[in-house]
Every structure is written in structure tokens, then in C-alpha cells.
Write an enzyme that holds these catalytic residues in place. Sequence first.
Site, PDB file in Angstrom:
ATOM      1  N   HIS A  75      -5.416   8.822   1.128  1.00  0.00           N
ATOM      2  CA  HIS A  75      -4.207   9.272   0.434  1.00  0.00           C
ATOM      3  C   HIS A  75      -3.887  10.711   0.842  1.00  0.00           C
ATOM      4  CE1 HIS A  75      -3.586   6.007  -2.523  1.00  0.00           C
ATOM      5  NE2 HIS A  75      -4.896   5.841  -2.412  1.00  0.00           N
TER       6      HIS A  75
ATOM      7  N   CYS B 279      -2.680   3.948   2.415  1.00  0.00           N
ATOM      8  CA  CYS B 279      -3.704   3.193   1.696  1.00  0.00           C
ATOM      9  C   CYS B 279      -3.435   1.690   1.827  1.00  0.00           C
ATOM     10  CB  CYS B 279      -3.800   3.663   0.246  1.00  0.00           C
ATOM     11  SG  CYS B 279      -5.287   3.047  -0.596  1.00  0.00           S
TER      12      CYS B 279
ATOM     13  N   GLU C  83      -1.290  12.350   0.081  1.00  0.00           N
ATOM     14  CA  GLU C  83      -0.647  13.006  -1.070  1.00  0.00           C
ATOM     15  C   GLU C  83      -1.658  13.513  -2.087  1.00  0.00           C
ATOM     16  OE1 GLU C  83      -1.169   8.819  -2.604  1.00  0.00           O
ATOM     17  OE2 GLU C  83      -0.880   9.799  -0.670  1.00  0.00           O
TER      18      GLU C  83
END
Length: 205
Positions: free
Chosen positions: A187, A79, A189
Site C-alpha cells: 500500500h 494491493c 498510500e
Amino acid sequence: MVAIIDYDAGNIKSVEKAFEYLGSQVVVTRDAKEIMKADRVVLPGVGAFGDAMGRIREYGLEDIIKEVTKKDTPFLGICLGQQLLFDSSDESKGVSGLGILRGNLPLIPDVDASGNHYKVPQIGWNSLKFHGEGRLFKGIDDGAFVYFVHSYYVSAADRSIVKATTDYNVTVDASVECGNVFACQFHPEKSAEVGMQILKNFLEV
């Protein structure tokens, strides 16, 4: 060992948990020795470009980041961590980025040529279009959806490093790869199984 660079970035904990879920030993640190001896290094981040570069410089991390990216150590920007690798951002005029990769970050326009409106920041899921064989995307189908939160987007000067794009009024350089340096605007994650596969691929490069 995965070293996650600690410069008070907002998404450190979720990145740490994702790598731990994948079985990695993780250290969150701004210590130069820890970063330099790590097997892999991650630069996470959410927030403003200028503030982030200010903290990186305040903590003496700029030279360390540049040094580790010159080694063979796999390095991942996530990001804002992708954005900081480039030269500059329209978000913070006069603030230079790390300059490891060439390019600038314009603001996503909120109206297209036909007068259609787009919400900025872009928050939500969007599909990826792959360009070439990006090592982060091994085993992932073209068109896979990942999670974005951003108002500014990378426009890389060297188009050969762009391995995935997404469309949101403009073409967004969603992922880049240059030697041992990898980065994602989205992202991983927070991108469910696709994101975990991307992080797993990073651990295997």
C-alpha cells in the site's frame, strides 16, 4: 485527473486522500466515460479475490478496465488491485481474474523448510529489492520499506515485468510494470514518504 475505480473496495478513501495530498484532481467513479477520459486510472482494493471480481463484473467494469489498459493511460493497481490484473488466485478457485497480466496467486506458506513459522496474512513493513529500472521507484533506494497486508502473492509468469520483490518465507512479486500498467502488492498510500514518492512518480510517468 486521476480516476479511482469504485467497486466497493476497502481502501478507496485513503488512496483518494493520498492523491489529493499530492495536488491531484481526483474522481472516485465507476462511470465508463469518466474512467476513459482520465489522465491516470487507479484500481485499489482489499479483500477477497473472488468477491472483488464478482463486483467488478456486476458493475460492468471488466471491459472498461481492459480497454483503458490498452490505451497509453497510466494505470495503477494497488494491493488486491494488483492481484486482480492476473489470471487467477488460489484464494478463489474457478474464478478468473482480469487476465491483463499472466500469472497466478498462491497462498503464502506459514512454515518454511526449517520449521520456522510465519504469520499469514503478512501485515506490516517489509523491504523492497529492485529489479531493473522501475519507473515507480525513481529516487527511492533499494531496500526501502513499505507496508503490506496480504495472504496471497503474485507469481508473475513473465519475470521481466517484475520491478520489485520482497521476501516473506517466499519471494513475493511486490511490484510489476508492463508498458502503461503498473501495480504494487503493498500500500503506497500507507507507506509514509516512500509511498508518497511512488505515487508522485506514477503521476509523472
